[in-house]
Design a protein around this motif. Sequence first.
Motif, PDB file in Angstrom:
ATOM      1  N   LEU A  47       4.242  -5.660   6.651  1.00 19.75           N
ATOM      2  CA  LEU A  47       3.575  -4.361   6.539  1.00 19.75           C
ATOM      3  C   LEU A  47       4.501  -3.331   5.886  1.00 19.75           C
ATOM      4  N   CYS A  48       5.769  -3.343   6.249  1.00 18.52           N
ATOM      5  CA  CYS A  48       6.727  -2.436   5.597  1.00 18.52           C
ATOM      6  C   CYS A  48       6.783  -2.696   4.094  1.00 18.52           C
ATOM      7  N   GLU A  49       6.799  -3.974   3.713  1.00 18.11           N
ATOM      8  CA  GLU A  49       6.809  -4.319   2.288  1.00 18.11           C
ATOM      9  C   GLU A  49       5.541  -3.800   1.597  1.00 18.11           C
ATOM     10  N   SER A  50       4.407  -3.933   2.275  1.00 15.54           N
ATOM     11  CA  SER A  50       3.154  -3.480   1.680  1.00 15.54           C
ATOM     12  C   SER A  50       3.108  -1.959   1.567  1.00 15.54           C
ATOM     13  N   LEU A  51       3.681  -1.252   2.539  1.00 18.05           N
ATOM     14  CA  LEU A  51       3.748   0.210   2.441  1.00 18.05           C
ATOM     15  C   LEU A  51       4.627   0.643   1.273  1.00 18.05           C
ATOM     16  N   ASN A  52       5.700  -0.082   1.054  1.00 13.82           N
ATOM     17  CA  ASN A  52       6.534   0.212  -0.122  1.00 13.82           C
ATOM     18  C   ASN A  52       5.782  -0.086  -1.416  1.00 13.82           C
ATOM     19  N   ASP A  53       4.967  -1.127  -1.398  1.00 12.25           N
ATOM     20  CA  ASP A  53       4.136  -1.412  -2.574  1.00 12.25           C
ATOM     21  C   ASP A  53       3.101  -0.303  -2.791  1.00 12.25           C
ATOM     22  N   ALA A  54       2.557   0.219  -1.689  1.00  6.43           N
ATOM     23  CA  ALA A  54       1.608   1.340  -1.800  1.00  6.43           C
ATOM     24  C   ALA A  54       2.296   2.560  -2.401  1.00  6.43           C
ATOM     25  N   ARG A  55       3.560   2.747  -2.069  1.00  9.64           N
ATOM     26  CA  ARG A  55       4.324   3.843  -2.673  1.00  9.64           C
ATOM     27  C   ARG A  55       4.445   3.643  -4.189  1.00  9.64           C
ATOM     28  N   ARG A  56       4.690   2.397  -4.607  1.00  7.99           N
ATOM     29  CA  ARG A  56       4.800   2.105  -6.042  1.00  7.99           C
ATOM     30  C   ARG A  56       3.475   2.363  -6.758  1.00  7.99           C
ATOM     31  N   PHE A  57       2.375   1.966  -6.111  1.00  4.12           N
ATOM     32  CA  PHE A  57       1.071   2.247  -6.697  1.00  4.12           C
ATOM     33  C   PHE A  57       0.833   3.756  -6.788  1.00  4.12           C
ATOM     34  N   SER A  58       1.244   4.506  -5.761  1.00  6.38           N
ATOM     35  CA  SER A  58       1.054   5.960  -5.772  1.00  6.38           C
ATOM     36  C   SER A  58       1.783   6.603  -6.942  1.00  6.38           C
ATOM     37  N   LEU A  59       3.009   6.177  -7.150  1.00  5.57           N
ATOM     38  CA  LEU A  59       3.851   6.828  -8.150  1.00  5.57           C
ATOM     39  C   LEU A  59       3.525   6.397  -9.581  1.00  5.57           C
ATOM     40  N   TYR A  60       3.106   5.131  -9.765  1.00  2.00           N
ATOM     41  CA  TYR A  60       2.962   4.611 -11.127  1.00  2.00           C
ATOM     42  C   TYR A  60       1.549   4.152 -11.493  1.00  2.00           C
ATOM     43  N   HIS A  61       0.720   3.852 -10.504  1.00  2.00           N
ATOM     44  CA  HIS A  61      -0.620   3.332 -10.780  1.00  2.00           C
ATOM     45  C   HIS A  61      -1.631   3.996  -9.839  1.00  2.00           C
ATOM     46  N   SER A  62      -1.578   5.321  -9.744  1.00  2.00           N
ATOM     47  CA  SER A  62      -2.385   6.038  -8.749  1.00  2.00           C
ATOM     48  C   SER A  62      -3.887   5.830  -8.964  1.00  2.00           C
ATOM     49  N   ASN A  63      -4.306   5.591 -10.218  1.00  2.00           N
ATOM     50  CA  ASN A  63      -5.737   5.386 -10.471  1.00  2.00           C
ATOM     51  C   ASN A  63      -6.258   4.115  -9.803  1.00  2.00           C
ATOM     52  N   LEU A  64      -5.386   3.107  -9.665  1.00  2.00           N
ATOM     53  CA  LEU A  64      -5.785   1.869  -8.995  1.00  2.00           C
ATOM     54  C   LEU A  64      -5.788   2.019  -7.479  1.00  2.00           C
ATOM     55  N   LEU A  65      -4.958   2.914  -6.985  1.00  2.00           N
ATOM     56  CA  LEU A  65      -4.890   3.124  -5.530  1.00  2.00           C
ATOM     57  C   LEU A  65      -6.007   4.031  -5.036  1.00  2.00           C
ATOM     58  N   LEU A  66      -6.519   4.866  -5.916  1.00  4.27           N
ATOM     59  CA  LEU A  66      -7.497   5.877  -5.511  1.00  4.27           C
ATOM     60  C   LEU A  66      -8.705   5.301  -4.764  1.00  4.27           C
ATOM     61  N   PRO A  67      -9.311   4.176  -5.199  1.00  6.46           N
ATOM     62  CA  PRO A  67     -10.481   3.661  -4.482  1.00  6.46           C
ATOM     63  C   PRO A  67     -10.197   3.235  -3.041  1.00  6.46           C
ATOM     64  N   ILE A  68      -8.944   2.883  -2.740  1.00  8.53           N
ATOM     65  CA  ILE A  68      -8.609   2.462  -1.374  1.00  8.53           C
ATOM     66  C   ILE A  68      -7.676   3.469  -0.687  1.00  8.53           C
ATOM     67  N   LEU A  69      -7.627   4.683  -1.215  1.00  5.71           N
ATOM     68  CA  LEU A  69      -6.671   5.664  -0.708  1.00  5.71           C
ATOM     69  C   LEU A  69      -6.906   5.982   0.771  1.00  5.71           C
ATOM     70  N   GLU A  70      -8.160   6.097   1.160  1.00  6.96           N
ATOM     71  CA  GLU A  70      -8.443   6.421   2.564  1.00  6.96           C
ATOM     72  C   GLU A  70      -7.955   5.312   3.491  1.00  6.96           C
TER      73      GLU A  70
END
Length: 301
Positions: free
Chosen positions: A85-108
């Motif tokens: 889970l920690c690894e996945s949260l760090n991956d979510a951080r990477r998506f936020s910073l560099y690929h935010s458009n892909l994270l937006l649909p699952i942001l909630e």
Amino acid sequence: MALRPIDNALPITPERPKKQAKVSVPVQKKPSEFGVNDENKAPLPPSADASVDYIPSENLKPFQDPESFIQSLIEGLDSKDWVKLCESLNDARRFSLYHSNLLLPILEKVILVVVKAMKNPRSALCKTSIMAASDIFNAFDEKLLDSTDSGAFDQLLLQLLLKASQDKKFVCEEADRSLNAMVKSMAPLPLLQKLRGYVNHGNLRVRAKAAVSISNSVLKMGLEEIKEFGMVTLLQMAADLLNDRLPEAREAARSIVFSLYKAFRENEEEIEEEAWQSFCQTNLPPNHAQSMVKVTLSSRV
């Protein structure tokens, strides 16, 4: 013929059986799953969290093929293995910073996972989730309110205020940084609407942390924004905080008063001191009005 007894013969006694040595077998306790939400549990030993790296935002890298990885992120956020889970949260951080458009649909969904991880007694998981919140603020700013359910943001804000109010220093400091990132990235008006309820919170530390975020938000506001939020509302909020028990809350209140006084003078054609005193006396109890005037007078000494 009679037999003679044997001299010095000792009676023969049966040999006692030897006692078997007791062997203690350690019993391994079943580890609790991540889904258990109990903030009252004692924190786990630091050695248990040693395998987690706290990666600064500037050291996070973009994905080579982010589209193919987004599904793995969703699965990782559902993991009950805390390291995963920690690894996945760090991956979510990477998506936020560099690929935010892909994270937006699952942001909630990401926000709710972050909130749940903050409640976990494992310090590494808690801190990683707070770092994720900071990167989400920096990436989405006020769009965060438009892209998620209001309740999800409210839960996130409450947890950050609670974590910033606890005694565990490294978690508290990380939560303070995340609150600062929130204030810096988001528009002050909608954020103030979220923060205003916490100045009456039962936890005095939560009140103080909310007061600091409010004062930092007000510093970003111009005259029109202060008028839109409500000068009287800010005045009454600051007056309550000026009498708070914690110095941090009182100092934040003084900052709010100075910002409000500056805006008031810009709004009034006449800058006579009597106008400010009249404004305070009209909208506050006498003792609060007097305290408010003293604060502004001290700023000119």
